[in-house]
Design an enzyme around this catalytic site. Structure first.
Site, PDB file in Angstrom:
ATOM      1  N   ASP A   1      32.288  27.474  40.441  1.00 13.56           N
ATOM      2  CA  ASP A   1      32.041  28.856  40.886  1.00 13.56           C
ATOM      3  C   ASP A   1      30.575  28.952  41.306  1.00 13.56           C
ATOM      4  O   ASP A   1      29.708  28.274  40.746  1.00 13.56           O
ATOM      5  CB  ASP A   1      32.316  29.821  39.721  1.00 13.56           C
TER       6      ASP A   1
ATOM      7  N   ARG B   1      28.699  33.046  35.197  1.00 11.93           N
ATOM      8  CA  ARG B   1      30.105  32.964  34.816  1.00 11.93           C
ATOM      9  C   ARG B   1      30.430  31.567  34.289  1.00 11.93           C
ATOM     10  O   ARG B   1      31.115  31.408  33.281  1.00 11.93           O
ATOM     11  CB  ARG B   1      30.972  33.287  36.035  1.00 11.93           C
TER      12      ARG B   1
ATOM     13  N   THR C   1      39.193  38.346  47.137  1.00 11.86           N
ATOM     14  CA  THR C   1      39.422  38.750  48.527  1.00 11.86           C
ATOM     15  C   THR C   1      39.387  40.279  48.579  1.00 11.86           C
ATOM     16  O   THR C   1      40.428  40.919  48.672  1.00 11.86           O
ATOM     17  CB  THR C   1      40.791  38.242  49.028  1.00 11.86           C
TER      18      THR C   1
ATOM     19  N   GLU D   1      49.823  33.517  42.716  1.00  9.89           N
ATOM     20  CA  GLU D   1      49.885  33.659  41.258  1.00  9.89           C
ATOM     21  C   GLU D   1      50.469  35.029  40.921  1.00  9.89           C
ATOM     22  O   GLU D   1      50.058  36.031  41.476  1.00  9.89           O
ATOM     23  CB  GLU D   1      48.457  33.527  40.690  1.00  9.89           C
TER      24      GLU D   1
ATOM     25  N   LEU E   1      50.657  36.134  37.655  1.00  8.01           N
ATOM     26  CA  LEU E   1      50.289  36.518  36.288  1.00  8.01           C
ATOM     27  C   LEU E   1      49.753  37.940  36.264  1.00  8.01           C
ATOM     28  O   LEU E   1      49.124  38.408  37.210  1.00  8.01           O
ATOM     29  CB  LEU E   1      49.257  35.550  35.703  1.00  8.01           C
TER      30      LEU E   1
ATOM     31  N   LYS F   1      54.174  37.456  48.000  1.00 10.27           N
ATOM     32  CA  LYS F   1      53.195  37.904  47.015  1.00 10.27           C
ATOM     33  C   LYS F   1      52.802  39.365  47.271  1.00 10.27           C
ATOM     34  O   LYS F   1      52.779  40.200  46.360  1.00 10.27           O
ATOM     35  CB  LYS F   1      51.963  36.988  47.067  1.00 10.27           C
TER      36      LYS F   1
ATOM     37  N   ALA G   1      55.796  41.590  46.401  1.00  6.03           N
ATOM     38  CA  ALA G   1      56.042  41.762  44.955  1.00  6.03           C
ATOM     39  C   ALA G   1      55.101  42.834  44.410  1.00  6.03           C
ATOM     40  O   ALA G   1      55.532  43.760  43.701  1.00  6.03           O
ATOM     41  CB  ALA G   1      55.825  40.433  44.223  1.00  6.03           C
TER      42      ALA G   1
ATOM     43  N   CYS H   1      44.770  44.061  42.195  1.00  4.63           N
ATOM     44  CA  CYS H   1      45.746  43.632  43.215  1.00  4.63           C
ATOM     45  C   CYS H   1      46.504  44.737  43.931  1.00  4.63           C
ATOM     46  O   CYS H   1      46.630  44.697  45.157  1.00  4.63           O
ATOM     47  CB  CYS H   1      46.773  42.706  42.562  1.00  4.63           C
ATOM     48  N   PHE H   2      47.038  45.693  43.164  1.00  4.82           N
ATOM     49  CA  PHE H   2      48.044  46.582  43.761  1.00  4.82           C
ATOM     50  C   PHE H   2      47.529  47.319  45.001  1.00  4.82           C
ATOM     51  O   PHE H   2      48.120  47.238  46.070  1.00  4.82           O
ATOM     52  CB  PHE H   2      48.545  47.583  42.725  1.00  4.82           C
TER      53      PHE H   2
ATOM     54  N   PHE I   1      41.787  49.028  32.954  1.00  2.63           N
ATOM     55  CA  PHE I   1      42.900  49.533  33.775  1.00  2.63           C
ATOM     56  C   PHE I   1      44.245  49.400  33.075  1.00  2.63           C
ATOM     57  O   PHE I   1      45.228  49.999  33.478  1.00  2.63           O
ATOM     58  CB  PHE I   1      42.910  48.857  35.161  1.00  2.63           C
TER      59      PHE I   1
HETATM   60  C1  UDX Z   1      49.725  42.797  38.806  1.00  3.53           C
HETATM   61  C2  UDX Z   1      51.106  42.133  38.913  1.00  3.53           C
HETATM   62  O1  UDX Z   1      51.926  42.575  37.827  1.00  3.53           O
HETATM   63  C3  UDX Z   1      50.964  40.617  38.885  1.00  3.53           C
HETATM   64  O2  UDX Z   1      52.228  40.002  39.103  1.00  3.53           O
HETATM   65  C4  UDX Z   1      49.991  40.193  39.989  1.00  3.53           C
HETATM   66  O3  UDX Z   1      49.784  38.791  39.925  1.00  3.53           O
HETATM   67  C5  UDX Z   1      48.656  40.905  39.848  1.00  3.53           C
HETATM   68  O4  UDX Z   1      48.870  42.326  39.842  1.00  3.53           O
HETATM   69  P1  UDX Z   1      48.034  43.313  36.826  1.00  3.53           P
HETATM   70  O5  UDX Z   1      47.270  44.076  37.860  1.00  3.53           O
HETATM   71  O6  UDX Z   1      47.314  42.360  35.949  1.00  3.53           O
HETATM   72  O7  UDX Z   1      49.201  42.477  37.528  1.00  3.53           O
HETATM   73  O8  UDX Z   1      48.730  44.362  35.848  1.00  3.53           O
HETATM   74  P2  UDX Z   1      50.136  45.107  35.772  1.00  3.53           P
HETATM   75  O9  UDX Z   1      50.697  44.895  34.420  1.00  3.53           O
HETATM   76  O10 UDX Z   1      51.021  44.826  36.898  1.00  3.53           O
HETATM   77  O11 UDX Z   1      49.670  46.638  35.833  1.00  3.53           O
HETATM   78  C6  UDX Z   1      49.063  47.181  36.988  1.00  3.53           C
HETATM   79  C7  UDX Z   1      48.799  48.642  36.768  1.00  3.53           C
HETATM   80  O12 UDX Z   1      50.012  49.386  36.686  1.00  3.53           O
HETATM   81  C8  UDX Z   1      48.033  48.963  35.473  1.00  3.53           C
HETATM   82  O13 UDX Z   1      47.077  49.953  35.741  1.00  3.53           O
HETATM   83  C9  UDX Z   1      49.107  49.466  34.539  1.00  3.53           C
HETATM   84  O14 UDX Z   1      48.618  50.329  33.558  1.00  3.53           O
HETATM   85  C10 UDX Z   1      50.030  50.181  35.507  1.00  3.53           C
HETATM   86  N1  UDX Z   1      51.409  50.284  35.014  1.00  3.53           N
HETATM   87  C11 UDX Z   1      52.156  49.164  34.826  1.00  3.53           C
HETATM   88  C12 UDX Z   1      51.945  51.540  34.766  1.00  3.53           C
HETATM   89  O15 UDX Z   1      51.282  52.579  34.933  1.00  3.53           O
HETATM   90  N2  UDX Z   1      53.245  51.615  34.332  1.00  3.53           N
HETATM   91  C13 UDX Z   1      54.028  50.524  34.151  1.00  3.53           C
HETATM   92  O16 UDX Z   1      55.205  50.698  33.771  1.00  3.53           O
HETATM   93  C14 UDX Z   1      53.466  49.258  34.398  1.00  3.53           C
HETATM   94  P1  ADP Z   2      40.389  37.041  40.727  1.00  3.51           P
HETATM   95  O1  ADP Z   2      40.870  38.222  39.926  1.00  3.51           O
HETATM   96  O2  ADP Z   2      41.094  36.914  42.062  1.00  3.51           O
HETATM   97  O3  ADP Z   2      40.369  35.763  39.965  1.00  3.51           O
HETATM   98  P2  ADP Z   2      37.517  37.287  40.368  1.00  3.51           P
HETATM   99  O4  ADP Z   2      36.568  38.198  41.073  1.00  3.51           O
HETATM  100  O5  ADP Z   2      37.759  37.475  38.907  1.00  3.51           O
HETATM  101  O6  ADP Z   2      38.877  37.388  41.200  1.00  3.51           O
HETATM  102  O7  ADP Z   2      37.070  35.783  40.574  1.00  3.51           O
HETATM  103  C1  ADP Z   2      36.743  35.205  41.794  1.00  3.51           C
HETATM  104  C2  ADP Z   2      35.587  34.212  41.574  1.00  3.51           C
HETATM  105  O8  ADP Z   2      35.379  33.494  42.792  1.00  3.51           O
HETATM  106  C3  ADP Z   2      34.255  34.860  41.215  1.00  3.51           C
HETATM  107  O9  ADP Z   2      33.791  34.344  39.979  1.00  3.51           O
HETATM  108  C4  ADP Z   2      33.320  34.452  42.387  1.00  3.51           C
HETATM  109  O10 ADP Z   2      31.999  34.175  41.964  1.00  3.51           O
HETATM  110  C5  ADP Z   2      34.000  33.191  42.892  1.00  3.51           C
HETATM  111  N1  ADP Z   2      33.657  32.857  44.276  1.00  3.51           N
HETATM  112  C6  ADP Z   2      33.678  33.660  45.369  1.00  3.51           C
HETATM  113  N2  ADP Z   2      33.329  32.978  46.475  1.00  3.51           N
HETATM  114  C7  ADP Z   2      33.082  31.700  46.085  1.00  3.51           C
HETATM  115  C8  ADP Z   2      32.701  30.499  46.791  1.00  3.51           C
HETATM  116  N3  ADP Z   2      32.502  30.480  48.103  1.00  3.51           N
HETATM  117  N4  ADP Z   2      32.528  29.390  46.067  1.00  3.51           N
HETATM  118  C9  ADP Z   2      32.735  29.393  44.727  1.00  3.51           C
HETATM  119  N5  ADP Z   2      33.117  30.467  44.026  1.00  3.51           N
HETATM  120  C10 ADP Z   2      33.289  31.617  44.687  1.00  3.51           C
END
Ligand code: UDX
Ligand code: ADP
Length: 477
Positions: A37, A42, A95, A171, A173, A226, A229, A282-283, A344
């Site tokens: 990284d 970190r 991203t 991913e 997760l 992705k 989903a 993500c969402f 969150f």
């Molecule tokens: C999400 C997707 O679930 C995962 O597959 C993807 O890889 C990344 O984005 P994440 O953002 O970690 O994962 O959490 P998630 O459990 O999906 O919850 C997202 C948000 O929705 C949270 O703020 C959560 O509190 C909310 N949520 C979730 C609700 O309000 N109600 C629900 O029933 C479920």
């Molecule tokens: P995610 O939830 O997608 O894992 P994060 O922001 O937690 O996103 O992690 C992304 C990581 O990628 C950060 O620690 C950031 O410093 C690292 N990063 C971004 N650009 C580069 C790069 N060009 N080379 C190496 N690491 C990078």
């Protein structure tokens, strides 16, 4: 062509790269995994002897890092040698949504992905499989391949030696349950054009995932799956939150409605918990990506459909803050409000796009003094998210007479957040908030005092018995 994987490099040691590589290292002791990284803080945190200082909090992760680190899992900032030695490189960088230029506010900013591709093109040797792990707009693999191949033109001496395959392996997760999601995934998705490269990645996963759960698709389907989903999941939350508002208006209870519809096997019971609005990294980003793509491809109706999922979420967050203000006689200026939870969701220290950010900003804007508690989020992070430093400490005598125009303080003790407060707003479903001693809380709150439960985790009867007023999301009964 060498498709044997002895050494892996993961670029990006964040919420996705860190846990994913820890699991691969754990399940594949014969593969050396280097996580790199650009953020040296970190990396230092990942290498910390004190496992409570790992940069991300994820239940079960510390144990896995403990047994794999320095065995076959390594964290470093030495990008060059990690890339040189790797047979397979995962790109797990962030991203974010673009803030300016074409597609601002919707399209993903691929500058970090592009930077990685350039680094890989520069330092890699022989054949390298490049795996997209970050969530990316559809057809990013093409961009990566393009960069990898064009960079070679500038390095003619290597042109014979370097070849690449690009795979998409999104991913799925979720934070807070990442370890279980990685160890027991519903599916692993691999998109690509070269069967040998797909097989090389499948072989890694087969160390712990049954083959029937490994889905192979073309690269564009994998990228789009992705985004889709996440859009479907977020859409369910906006759907149930919209119904929560209707429940409050009509006398229905959203938990009962969710249970009733969730027993329909076509709908299913998961992801139907009404809450303060979806957050997470993500969402929103992925839906906005979908919106951008749809508009780009001349499909405005599709774009509008998905955009409404995000606008409903924003409306819902403002609705909660407005409701708190109205219940407190239409003004919260100089009133104290206890905020329980800033992450969150529970079991993470991540605050990205947390509903708490917008709701707290709204309440501060109206002049309230917030006392924020969260078991894992630091006050420094809250200050960054709110764009506001905490109020000065009242215990310091020179600050005693300070009148607040809205602001916030942090507390490590949830009970102290209740002292003199007019209301408590539960925003994250931390387990420790479900067994609060409401009689103890009530004694120190200013009456009439409200408890606003946006996560449906508090015990309604105990709260009412403690002489507190109670509002729960989606409860019109
Ligand atoms: C999400 C997707 O679930 C995962 O597959 C993807 O890889 C990344 O984005 P994440 O953002 O970690 O994962 O959490 P998630 O459990 O999906 O919850 C997202 C948000 O929705 C949270 O703020 C959560 O509190 C909310 N949520 C979730 C609700 O309000 N109600 C629900 O029933 C479920
Ligand atoms: P995610 O939830 O997608 O894992 P994060 O922001 O937690 O996103 O992690 C992304 C990581 O990628 C950060 O620690 C950031 O410093 C690292 N990063 C971004 N650009 C580069 C790069 N060009 N080379 C190496 N690491 C990078």
């Amino acid at each position: 062509m060498n498709y044997e994987i002895h050494e892996i490099c993961c670029i990006g040691a964040g919420y996705v790269g860190g846990p994913t590589m820890a699991i691969i290292a754990d399940k594949c002791p014969n593969i050396k995994v280097n996580v790199v990284d650009i953020n040296t803080n970190r990396i230092n945190a990942w290498n910390s002897n004190d496992l409570s200082k790992l940069p991300i909090f994820e239940p079960g992760l510390d144990e896995i890092v403990k047994r794999t680190r320095s065995r076959n899992l390594f964290f470093s900032s030495d990008m060059e040698s990690a890339i040189k030695n790797a047979d397979m490189i995962f790109i797990s960088v962030n991203t974010p949504t673009k803030t300016k230029g074409i597609g601002a506010g919707q399209a993903s900013d691929l500058k970090y992905v592009e930077a990685c591709a350039r680094q890989v093109a520069l330092h890699s040797l022989n054949h390298t499989i490049v795996v997209e792990k970050s969530t990316l707009p559809v057809r990013t693999a093409e961009v990566i391949k393009n960069i990898l191949e064009s960079e070679q033109i500038w390095q003619k001496e290597n042109i014979e030696k370097k070849t690449f395959d690009v795979l998409s392996n999104p991913e799925f997760l979720a934070e807070g349950s990442a370890i279980n999601d990685l160890e027991n995934p519903d599916r692993v998705l691999i998109g690509g054009q070269n069967d040998n490269a797909i097989e090389a990645l499948s072989k890694i996963y087969r160390n712990w995932v049954p083959d029937h759960k490994i889905l192979r698709t073309n690269i564009w389907s994998s990228e789009l799956a992705k985004l889709t989903a996440n859009a479907f999941l977020a859409q369910r939350i906006s759907s149930i939150n919209s119904i929560a508002a209707l429940c409050e208006a009509t006398g229905a209870d959203v938990r009962e409605v969710a249970r009733a519809i969730g027993t329909d096997s076509r709908i299913g019971s998961r992801f139907l918990d009404s809450g303060p609005g979806f957050g997470g990294s993500c969402f929103k980003k992925d839906i906005l990506n979908l919106v951008y793509l749809s508009r780009h491809f001349g499909l405005p109706e599709v774009a509008n459909f998905w955009e409404s999922v995000v606008s409903l979420n924003t409306w819902h967050q403002h609705r909660i803050s407005k409701l708190v203000i109205m219940k407190l006689f239409g003004t919260i200026s100089e009133k104290k409000i206890s905020i329980l939870g800033f992450a969150f969701k529970a079991n993470t220290n991540d605050t990205r796009e947390s509903a708490a950010i917008q709701i707290c900003k709204d309440l501060i804007e109206e002049g309230a003094e917030l006392i924020i508690h969260d078991p894992k989020v630091s006050p420094d992070q809250i200050a960054i998210d709110l764009g506001l430093a905490p109020l000065p400490d009242k215990n310091i005598s020179s600050n005693k007479n300070l009148k607040s125009n809205g602001g916030w303080r942090f507390t490590k003790d949830k009970y102290s957040s209740f002292i003199g407060s007019d209301a408590c707003l539960i925003l994250t479903e931390w387990a420790s908030y479900s067994d609060i001693d409401w009689i103890k809380a009530s004694k120190i709150m200013r009456k009439p005092a409200w408890i606003f439960d946006a996560r449906s985790i508090a015990d309604k009867k105990k709260i009412c018995d403690a002489n507190l007023l109670f509002w729960r999301l989606g409860d019109g009964s």
